[in-house]
Motif scaffolding. Structure first.
Motif, PDB file in Angstrom:
ATOM      1  N   PRO A 172       0.839  -1.197   0.000  1.00 49.48           N
ATOM      2  CA  PRO A 172       0.000   0.000   0.000  1.00 49.48           C
ATOM      3  C   PRO A 172       0.873   1.245   0.000  1.00 49.48           C
ATOM      4  O   PRO A 172       1.921   1.274   0.637  1.00 49.48           O
ATOM      5  N   TYR A 204       0.890   5.666   0.001  1.00 52.26           N
ATOM      6  CA  TYR A 204       0.257   6.978   0.027  1.00 52.26           C
ATOM      7  C   TYR A 204       1.362   8.026   0.004  1.00 52.26           C
ATOM      8  O   TYR A 204       2.165   8.085   0.935  1.00 52.26           O
ATOM      9  N   GLU A 243       4.249   8.301  -1.773  1.00 55.96           N
ATOM     10  CA  GLU A 243       5.531   7.617  -1.555  1.00 55.96           C
ATOM     11  C   GLU A 243       6.459   7.740  -2.755  1.00 55.96           C
ATOM     12  O   GLU A 243       7.293   6.872  -2.971  1.00 55.96           O
ATOM     13  N   ASP A 296      -3.105   4.584  -2.748  1.00 58.97           N
ATOM     14  CA  ASP A 296      -4.195   4.987  -1.878  1.00 58.97           C
ATOM     15  C   ASP A 296      -4.431   6.496  -2.022  1.00 58.97           C
ATOM     16  O   ASP A 296      -4.235   7.261  -1.086  1.00 58.97           O
ATOM     17  N   ASN A 337      -8.003   8.717  -1.140  1.00 59.46           N
ATOM     18  CA  ASN A 337      -7.268   8.199  -0.001  1.00 59.46           C
ATOM     19  C   ASN A 337      -8.240   7.619   1.020  1.00 59.46           C
ATOM     20  O   ASN A 337      -9.081   8.330   1.569  1.00 59.46           O
ATOM     21  N   ILE A 362       5.552   0.114   1.640  1.00 60.85           N
ATOM     22  CA  ILE A 362       6.303   0.450   0.435  1.00 60.85           C
ATOM     23  C   ILE A 362       7.509   1.335   0.769  1.00 60.85           C
ATOM     24  O   ILE A 362       8.421   1.496  -0.028  1.00 60.85           O
ATOM     25  N   ASP A 363       7.549   1.903   1.977  1.00 65.03           N
ATOM     26  CA  ASP A 363       8.732   2.683   2.366  1.00 65.03           C
ATOM     27  C   ASP A 363       9.922   1.773   2.691  1.00 65.03           C
ATOM     28  O   ASP A 363      10.998   2.245   3.031  1.00 65.03           O
ATOM     29  N   GLN A 374      10.587  -0.155   5.137  1.00 63.46           N
ATOM     30  CA  GLN A 374      11.066  -0.279   6.515  1.00 63.46           C
ATOM     31  C   GLN A 374      11.109  -1.745   6.911  1.00 63.46           C
ATOM     32  O   GLN A 374      11.729  -2.116   7.896  1.00 63.46           O
ATOM     33  N   ARG A 412      12.955   4.884   8.273  1.00 64.63           N
ATOM     34  CA  ARG A 412      12.383   5.337   7.011  1.00 64.63           C
ATOM     35  C   ARG A 412      13.439   6.113   6.254  1.00 64.63           C
ATOM     36  O   ARG A 412      14.078   7.005   6.796  1.00 64.63           O
ATOM     37  N   SER A 455       6.575   9.617   8.050  1.00 61.13           N
ATOM     38  CA  SER A 455       5.495   8.739   8.483  1.00 61.13           C
ATOM     39  C   SER A 455       4.152   9.399   8.198  1.00 61.13           C
ATOM     40  O   SER A 455       3.994  10.594   8.364  1.00 61.13           O
ATOM     41  N   LYS A 456       3.195   8.580   7.734  1.00 61.69           N
ATOM     42  CA  LYS A 456       1.924   9.153   7.308  1.00 61.69           C
ATOM     43  C   LYS A 456       0.901   9.198   8.438  1.00 61.69           C
ATOM     44  O   LYS A 456      -0.236   9.556   8.238  1.00 61.69           O
ATOM     45  N   TRP A 457       1.301   8.778   9.622  1.00 60.41           N
ATOM     46  CA  TRP A 457       0.348   8.729  10.714  1.00 60.41           C
ATOM     47  C   TRP A 457       0.455   9.980  11.573  1.00 60.41           C
ATOM     48  O   TRP A 457       1.498  10.273  12.102  1.00 60.41           O
TER      49      TRP A 457
HETATM   50  N1  UDP Z   1      -0.291   4.228   3.810  1.00 57.15           N
HETATM   51  C1  UDP Z   1      -1.418   4.115   2.999  1.00 57.15           C
HETATM   52  N2  UDP Z   1      -2.476   4.986   3.193  1.00 57.15           N
HETATM   53  C2  UDP Z   1      -2.460   5.947   4.177  1.00 57.15           C
HETATM   54  C3  UDP Z   1      -1.322   6.018   5.010  1.00 57.15           C
HETATM   55  C4  UDP Z   1      -0.271   5.156   4.805  1.00 57.15           C
HETATM   56  O1  UDP Z   1      -1.475   3.271   2.114  1.00 57.15           O
HETATM   57  O2  UDP Z   1      -3.434   6.684   4.290  1.00 57.15           O
HETATM   58  C5  UDP Z   1       0.867   3.311   3.604  1.00 57.15           C
HETATM   59  C6  UDP Z   1       2.207   4.019   3.446  1.00 57.15           C
HETATM   60  O3  UDP Z   1       2.420   4.444   2.138  1.00 57.15           O
HETATM   61  C7  UDP Z   1       3.173   2.934   3.867  1.00 57.15           C
HETATM   62  C8  UDP Z   1       2.393   2.174   4.928  1.00 57.15           C
HETATM   63  O4  UDP Z   1       1.020   2.509   4.736  1.00 57.15           O
HETATM   64  O5  UDP Z   1       3.487   2.044   2.807  1.00 57.15           O
HETATM   65  C9  UDP Z   1       2.845   2.539   6.329  1.00 57.15           C
HETATM   66  O6  UDP Z   1       2.778   3.940   6.508  1.00 57.15           O
HETATM   67  P1  UDP Z   1       3.910   4.746   7.272  1.00 57.15           P
HETATM   68  O7  UDP Z   1       5.258   4.325   6.821  1.00 57.15           O
HETATM   69  O8  UDP Z   1       3.561   6.175   7.117  1.00 57.15           O
HETATM   70  O9  UDP Z   1       3.642   4.280   8.752  1.00 57.15           O
HETATM   71  P2  UDP Z   1       4.746   3.895   9.878  1.00 57.15           P
HETATM   72  O10 UDP Z   1       5.785   3.061   9.210  1.00 57.15           O
HETATM   73  O11 UDP Z   1       5.264   5.194  10.366  1.00 57.15           O
HETATM   74  O12 UDP Z   1       3.955   3.140  10.893  1.00 57.15           O
END
Ligand code: UDP
Ligand code: MG
Length: 317
Positions: free
Chosen positions: A11, A13, A15, A45, A74, A98-99, A101, A202, A207-209
């Motif tokens: 997934p 968003y 990126e 997304d 989204n 997809i990042d 991590q 990352r 981060s998208k949260w």
């Molecule tokens: N993502 C998504 N939709 C959203 C937010 C995040 O598909 O509305 C995806 C984002 O692209 C990534 C994954 O969810 O591949 C995890 O997000 P992120 O890295 O921001 O979260 P963290 O690793 O900080 O928990």
């Protein structure tokens, strides 16, 4: 013998900057795991940057391995994953961010356990590079959640896992709107096995949260797992009323025996405020669940797909 096919579900968003790393990692997957057929299914997304263009580029470059699903807006990661589940046709899937991590070096170990008969091979974080506060709140959260439900919950795990076809089919049947997918993996059961991994930082983007989204995820985690908070508010109500009753008797006796004049502004204020707080909290808890019921009764489709591998979709799941 036919080779088994595995889909990596990604997934995304906003990126656009993660794609070079993605390409490198997916090339590594192909190199190191030649025994399987691989598909890399990217779900866009509703990104507002060039994520979709990057996906189209990869798909045109290597249509055998890369495919993409473009959602109409989204919807958040949980729904993006759900859309992905509906489009996975392989014998198993691995969910990754997809990042990147999530390290691809764990994949051979995952497939090894899958071949041994495990249906859900989840990756467990060895050491987390998150802040002390985030780490400890998440730890406390899982402890409380586990206390309140009979479904066993895997600690320090996220969406990074390999799921057998049987799990995918099970997950596809859980169509609730406000999802906490982590809870769903536990809920469906099946044979589970953990493998350890080291979470990477990352590399690009952020981060998208946001805090509010994390809070929403946490509350959803509770309310989609268990109705225990409703019971807690009942018990709390009982305890407070009982305490109030005891206090009432105490005041009665005090007045009858010593004939104290009524002097109790502070006590009354404290009691009223306290009870008001408890009531608001309880109403809020009921509201959380009622809101869920409301969302579910609308019975809307969870998402709309704009296109799959470039073809526009009129079909709605
Ligand atoms: N993502 C998504 N939709 C959203 C937010 C995040 O598909 O509305 C995806 C984002 O692209 C990534 C994954 O969810 O591949 C995890 O997000 P992120 O890295 O921001 O979260 P963290 O690793 O900080 O928990
Ligand atoms: Mg991330």
């Amino acid at each position: 013998m036919n080779r088994k096919k595995i889909t990596i579900l990604l997934p995304a968003y906003n990126e656009e900057s993660s794609f070079d790393e993605l390409e490198r990692c997916m090339a590594q997957v192909l190199r190191e795991n030649p025994d399987y057929d691989w598909e890399f299914l990217m779900v866009n997304d509703g990104s507002r940057d060039n994520t979709l263009q990057q996906m189209i580029r990869l798909h045109n470059q290597d249509p055998q391995h890369y495919s993409y699903l473009n959602l109409s807006r989204n919807y958040g990661k949980e729904i993006a994953l759900m859309a992905g589940f509906d489009y996975v046709k392989s014998d198993a899937m691995i969910i990754m961010d997809i990042d990147m991590q999530h390290p691809v070096d764990v994949i051979p170990e995952m497939t090894k356990y899958w071949e041994e008969g495990y249906d859900d091979v989840y990756a467990q974080r060895k050491s987390s590079k998150e802040s002390w506060l985030k780490r400890n709140t998440s730890k406390a959260y899982y402890r409380v959640l586990q206390r309140l439900t009979r479904v066993p919950i895997q600690k320090d795990t996220g969406d990074f896992r390999l799921l057998d076809r049987s799990c995918i089919e099970a997950l596809k049947q859980l169509r609730e709107t406000e999802r906490n997918t982590k809870g769903l993996y536990s809920w469906i059961g099946f044979k589970k096995k953990g493998v350890l991994y080291e979470q990477k930082e990352r590399l690009f983007g952020e981060s998208k949260w946001s805090f509010m989204q994390l809070l929403e995820l946490a509350i959803n985690g509770f309310s989609s797992y268990t109705v225990a908070p409703l019971r807690i508010s009942t018990v709390l109500g009982l305890v407070v009323s009982f305490a109030a009753f005891l206090y009432l008797i105490f005041i009665l006796v005090q007045t009858l025996i010593w004939g104290d004049p009524v002097a109790g502004y502070p006590t009354i204020m404290v009691t009223i405020l306290f009870l008001g707080g408890v009531q608001l909290l309880s109403i809020g808890i009921i509201g959380e669940y009622l809101g869920k019921v409301f969302m579910e009764t609308k019975n809307r489709p969870n998402y709309f797909v704009e296109s799959y591998n470039g073809e526009r979709c009129s079909e709605i799941k």
